[in-house]
Design an enzyme around this catalytic site. Structure first.
Site, PDB file in Angstrom:
ATOM      1  N   ASN A  86       0.866  -1.177   0.000  1.00  0.00           N
ATOM      2  CA  ASN A  86       0.000   0.000   0.000  1.00  0.00           C
ATOM      3  C   ASN A  86       0.902   1.225   0.000  1.00  0.00           C
ATOM      4  O   ASN A  86       1.537   1.525   1.008  1.00  0.00           O
ATOM      5  CB  ASN A  86      -0.890  -0.046   1.258  1.00  0.00           C
ATOM      6  CG  ASN A  86      -1.722   1.212   1.425  1.00  0.00           C
ATOM      7  OD1 ASN A  86      -1.793   2.057   0.521  1.00  0.00           O
ATOM      8  ND2 ASN A  86      -2.355   1.341   2.579  1.00  0.00           N
ATOM      9  N   LYS A  96       0.010   4.239  -0.198  1.00  0.00           N
ATOM     10  CA  LYS A  96      -0.633   5.391   0.445  1.00  0.00           C
ATOM     11  C   LYS A  96      -0.450   6.644  -0.438  1.00  0.00           C
ATOM     12  O   LYS A  96      -0.506   6.537  -1.657  1.00  0.00           O
ATOM     13  CB  LYS A  96      -0.100   5.575   1.875  1.00  0.00           C
ATOM     14  CG  LYS A  96      -0.172   4.262   2.674  1.00  0.00           C
ATOM     15  CD  LYS A  96       0.112   4.424   4.136  1.00  0.00           C
ATOM     16  CE  LYS A  96       0.006   3.059   4.817  1.00  0.00           C
ATOM     17  NZ  LYS A  96       0.140   3.139   6.261  1.00  0.00           N
ATOM     18  N   HIS A 123      -9.317   0.969   5.302  1.00  0.00           N
ATOM     19  CA  HIS A 123      -8.020   1.170   5.965  1.00  0.00           C
ATOM     20  C   HIS A 123      -8.235   2.116   7.157  1.00  0.00           C
ATOM     21  O   HIS A 123      -9.043   3.041   7.080  1.00  0.00           O
ATOM     22  CB  HIS A 123      -7.010   1.753   4.976  1.00  0.00           C
ATOM     23  CG  HIS A 123      -5.615   1.718   5.505  1.00  0.00           C
ATOM     24  ND1 HIS A 123      -5.164   2.613   6.447  1.00  0.00           N
ATOM     25  CD2 HIS A 123      -4.583   0.876   5.262  1.00  0.00           C
ATOM     26  CE1 HIS A 123      -3.904   2.319   6.747  1.00  0.00           C
ATOM     27  NE2 HIS A 123      -3.530   1.264   6.044  1.00  0.00           N
ATOM     28  N   GLU A 160      -6.577   4.516   8.140  1.00  0.00           N
ATOM     29  CA  GLU A 160      -6.351   5.926   7.800  1.00  0.00           C
ATOM     30  C   GLU A 160      -7.588   6.528   7.136  1.00  0.00           C
ATOM     31  O   GLU A 160      -7.903   7.696   7.330  1.00  0.00           O
ATOM     32  CB  GLU A 160      -5.094   6.044   6.912  1.00  0.00           C
ATOM     33  CG  GLU A 160      -3.844   5.779   7.749  1.00  0.00           C
ATOM     34  CD  GLU A 160      -2.668   5.233   6.984  1.00  0.00           C
ATOM     35  OE1 GLU A 160      -2.654   5.284   5.744  1.00  0.00           O
ATOM     36  OE2 GLU A 160      -1.724   4.738   7.653  1.00  0.00           O
ATOM     37  N   GLU A 206      -4.721  -4.977  10.740  1.00  0.00           N
ATOM     38  CA  GLU A 206      -3.718  -3.926  10.917  1.00  0.00           C
ATOM     39  C   GLU A 206      -3.971  -3.188  12.234  1.00  0.00           C
ATOM     40  O   GLU A 206      -4.839  -2.303  12.295  1.00  0.00           O
ATOM     41  CB  GLU A 206      -3.782  -2.923   9.760  1.00  0.00           C
ATOM     42  CG  GLU A 206      -3.487  -3.539   8.397  1.00  0.00           C
ATOM     43  CD  GLU A 206      -2.960  -2.516   7.413  1.00  0.00           C
ATOM     44  OE1 GLU A 206      -1.941  -2.788   6.773  1.00  0.00           O
ATOM     45  OE2 GLU A 206      -3.550  -1.418   7.300  1.00  0.00           O
ATOM     46  N   GLY A 262       3.168   2.267  10.658  1.00  0.00           N
ATOM     47  CA  GLY A 262       4.130   3.348  10.488  1.00  0.00           C
ATOM     48  C   GLY A 262       4.909   3.697  11.748  1.00  0.00           C
ATOM     49  O   GLY A 262       5.561   4.733  11.806  1.00  0.00           O
ATOM     50  N   SER A 302       4.018  -2.180  10.131  1.00  0.00           N
ATOM     51  CA  SER A 302       5.477  -2.245  10.339  1.00  0.00           C
ATOM     52  C   SER A 302       6.090  -3.573   9.913  1.00  0.00           C
ATOM     53  O   SER A 302       7.062  -4.043  10.523  1.00  0.00           O
ATOM     54  CB  SER A 302       5.840  -1.905  11.789  1.00  0.00           C
ATOM     55  OG  SER A 302       5.458  -0.571  12.092  1.00  0.00           O
TER      56      SER A 302
END
Ligand code: 13P
Length: 245
Positions: free
Chosen positions: A8, A10, A92, A94, A162, A168, A206
């Protein structure tokens, strides 16, 4: 079941980054797992052209729930498909955080994606506060129930676990924590879908070359959804290799 290494990108990746795709394909012309990259929408058509005839599949990072219409700035599943995407990431964390996406909206988007023939990666995961409060499985169970359409099958839907706090940050759950969540996901899916044993369950958060092999050895981990380490062919390629072993 074929394992899946999904990247991904992003909101990263200019046209110059397409050189990473060439490098990835040169190093992994016939991987034993499936390879997928989900670049920003601006690169889908070019990346699809670069990947044509190869083992690499291309996906979007979101789609609208409606097939077309007055939705400025949005992309429908069919527009993604038209650009060359075969997959789409939905829900996701985010998107859930930045755009206030609810489970019901994720489900509506997934229905649109499946109706269009896109393979759909649906993301679930707890925040750190939820884990600290002992709510991890409750949260993930609720997300799973409400985000997945009834029409999901092992061929058309992939689940990505996730943990929000691992994205991240360089932090990952213990292997035992990953095992607990993935076993829970498999059990929950088995209650609802007859082919749940074949549904791919990805871990994301990660993942990097140095931890991929140990994560892939965890039961019910059928691949990874990789953020930062998918941007460079060398790193993503190492993860592809770890999955194929
Ligand atoms: P990182 O691999 O950068 O932690 O991102 C994970 C992720 O969010 C993939 O969708």
């Amino acid at each position: 079941m074929k394992k899946l290494a999904a990247g991904n990108w992003k909101m990263n990746g200019s046209a110059a980054a397409l050189s990473q795709v060439q490098a990835l394909l040169a190093a992994h012309p016939a991987p034993s797992c499936e390879m997928l990259l989900c670049p920003p929408a601006t690169l889908i058509a070019q990346m699809s052209a670069a990947a044509r005839g190869s083992a690499l599949k291309i996906g979007g990072q979101d789609c609208h729930a409606k097939p077309s219409g007055a939705h400025t700035g949005d992309l429908s599943a069919s527009l993604l498909k038209d650009a060359g995407a075969s997959h789409v990431i939905l829900g996701h964390s985010e998107r859930r955080a930045d755009h206030l996406e609810t489970d019901a909206l994720v489900r509506a988007k997934a229905e649109a994606a499946l109706a269009t023939g896109l393979i759909t990666i649906i993301c679930v995961g707890e925040t750190e506060a939820q884990r600290d409060a002992g709510q991890t499985l409750n949260i993930i169970g609720a997300q799973l129930t409400a985000s997945l359409p009834d029409t999901a099958t092992a061929a058309t839907v992939v689940i990505a676990y996730e943990p929000v706090w691992a994205i991240g940050t360089g932090r990952t759950p213990t292997l035992g924590q990953i095992a607990e969540v993935h076993a829970f996901l498999r059990a929950r899916l088995t209650e609802r879908f007859p082919d749940a044993a074949q549904m791919r369950l990805l871990y994301g958060g990660s993942v990097k070359p140095s931890n991929a092999a140990e994560i892939f050895a965890v039961p019910h981990v059928d691949g990874a959804l990789v953020g930062g380490a998918s941007l460079l062919a060398a790193d993503f390629g190492a993860i592809v290799t770890a999955l194929g072993v």
